[in-house]
Design a protein around this motif. Structure first.
Motif, PDB file in Angstrom:
ATOM      1  N   GLY A 277       0.849  -1.182   0.000  1.00 35.41           N
ATOM      2  CA  GLY A 277       0.000   0.000   0.000  1.00 35.41           C
ATOM      3  C   GLY A 277       0.886   1.233   0.000  1.00 35.41           C
TER       4      GLY A 277
ATOM      5  N   ASN B  13      -1.904   7.003  -2.383  1.00 35.47           N
ATOM      6  CA  ASN B  13      -3.280   6.579  -2.665  1.00 35.47           C
ATOM      7  C   ASN B  13      -3.342   5.534  -3.787  1.00 35.47           C
TER       8      ASN B  13
ATOM      9  N   TYR C  83      -7.448   5.204  -5.748  1.00 35.70           N
ATOM     10  CA  TYR C  83      -8.048   5.298  -4.424  1.00 35.70           C
ATOM     11  C   TYR C  83      -8.273   6.759  -4.017  1.00 35.70           C
TER      12      TYR C  83
ATOM     13  N   GLN D 140      -5.491   6.589   1.393  1.00 41.99           N
ATOM     14  CA  GLN D 140      -4.366   5.657   1.434  1.00 41.99           C
ATOM     15  C   GLN D 140      -4.842   4.248   1.791  1.00 41.99           C
ATOM     16  N   PRO D 141      -4.539   3.250   0.967  1.00 41.46           N
ATOM     17  CA  PRO D 141      -4.926   1.859   1.282  1.00 41.46           C
ATOM     18  C   PRO D 141      -3.894   1.218   2.210  1.00 41.46           C
TER      19      PRO D 141
ATOM     20  N   GLY E 153      -9.019   2.286   2.164  1.00 47.36           N
ATOM     21  CA  GLY E 153      -8.690   3.363   1.252  1.00 47.36           C
ATOM     22  C   GLY E 153      -9.873   4.009   0.574  1.00 47.36           C
TER      23      GLY E 153
END
Length: 346
Positions: free
Chosen positions: A192, A196, A214, A217-218, A234
């Motif tokens: 991740g 994003n 995304y 943020q994942p 996300g």
């Protein structure tokens, strides 16, 4: 619909944020670590467990907490120590480096243990400690399913350490890698990014997989048990990326129910196609990957969910929040063999 926690579980409130919730390997209890250095563990003999048994404080701050492959848990803190914390309350020092900020831990198959402090990546085995230097400070570490290969995320990509010698293999990515997930078969590794997005690799040949788009943020990633989907945070709903046939590496879709609050944590069930989802508003829900519908586990309240953990047998789910709320429940797993019914927003 009454949240499942009120029917099948128990919860408490601490005076500090929950750092992590981790089940013992045998599922007999769950440990919780708090930002003020304290720990607690609750036995899982029955759903309505007694008050958690307090464990000795780690120091000023507990930064990382995972279930140990042998027994108990591993804990790391800002005092430069890594401890094995046993269920009877005793703690065994494994690493002591005064002045170091031990912020990352990993445990894996075959008793694998590792920690990281800044650019130093350490593997612990048989009472011995070996370390290597990373290109930049580590932000996440994780063992592959075999416990042989250790991945360390950092700016510019991920370094892989097989444990043989001190050579590192680098999988490069543009940006700042902040979280990691291995596929169950060890063929894929996904990071991740702070930007994003996700960046994935086919480990055998380093082939890249770009996964962007995304709104946030994942930072929480979890593969389903059979490896068919990667589920992530996300967005306002869990995002599911196909990794298995017939649509391997295809376009993602969201699952669960729409929510006005972003997803902060995801955790896939150990055996069933079922995902536990934590939200910024303190809610927890269950949903099927790649499907609509959700069941409420915990009602909204407090701050974001930052810890979700399934027991190895998949019968129990533990959670913790930034506002100090924590608990666990025993699920009627037999009722989740069919898609969950739709209900109100979480």
């Amino acid at each position: 619909m009454t949240p499942l926690l009120e029917l099948f579980g128990v919860s408490w409130t601490a005076q500090a944020p929950v750092v992590a919730a981790e089940w013992l390997r045998d599922g007999s209890g769950v440990g919780f670590a708090f930002g003020d250095g304290r720990m607690a563990w609750a036995q899982a003999a029955h759903p309505m467990a007694p008050e958690p048994v307090s464990l000795p404080p780690h120091g000023a701050t507990c930064l990382a907490f995972v279930a140990d492959a042998e027994d108990g848990w591993l804990s790391a803190g800002d005092d430069g120590r890594v401890l094995q914390v046993l269920r009877d309350g005793r703690s065994v020092p494994l690493v002591e480096r005064p002045g170091a900020w031990m912020g990352l831990l990993a445990a894996g198959a075959r008793g694998a243990r590792a920690c990281a402090a800044g650019r130093q990546l350490l593997r612990l085995s048989g009472g011995a400690t070996r370390d290597v230097s990373l290109p930049s400070p580590a932000t996440a570490i994780a063992f592959d399913p075999s416990g042989r290969v250790l991945a360390a995320a950092h700016h510019g990509g991920v370094s892989l350490w097989s444990g043989e010698g001190s050579s590192l293999r680098t999988l490069r990515a543009p940006g700042y890698c902040r979280s990691l997930a291995w596929s169950p078969d060890g063929r894929y590794l996904v990071a991740g990014l702070q930007e994003n997005a996700l960046h994935g690799w086919r480990v055998a040949d380093g082939g890249d997989i770009e996964m962007a788009g995304y709104p946030g943020q994942p930072l929480s990633l979890s593969f389903t048990s059979e490896g068919r989907f990667l589920v992530t945070s996300g967005a306002l709903r869990p995002v599911c990326w196909p990794f298995g046939p017939p649509r391997g590496h295809g376009a993602p879709r969201e699952c669960g129910m729409p929510s006005p609050s972003p997803v902060t944590r995801v955790a896939c069930h150990a055996h069933l196609p079922l995902v536990a989802v934590g939200y910024h508003n303190g809610a927890v829900a269950l949903c099927k990957p790649d499907a609509e519908g959700a069941i409420a586990v915990k009602a909204p309240g407090g701050r974001e969910i930052n810890a979700l953990s399934w027991s190895a047998d998949g019968q129990r789910l533990a959670f913790g929040s930034q506002s100090g709320g924590y608990g666990w429940l025993k699920l009627p797993v037999e009722h989740f063999q069919t898609p969950p019914a739709r209900n109100s927003r979480v």
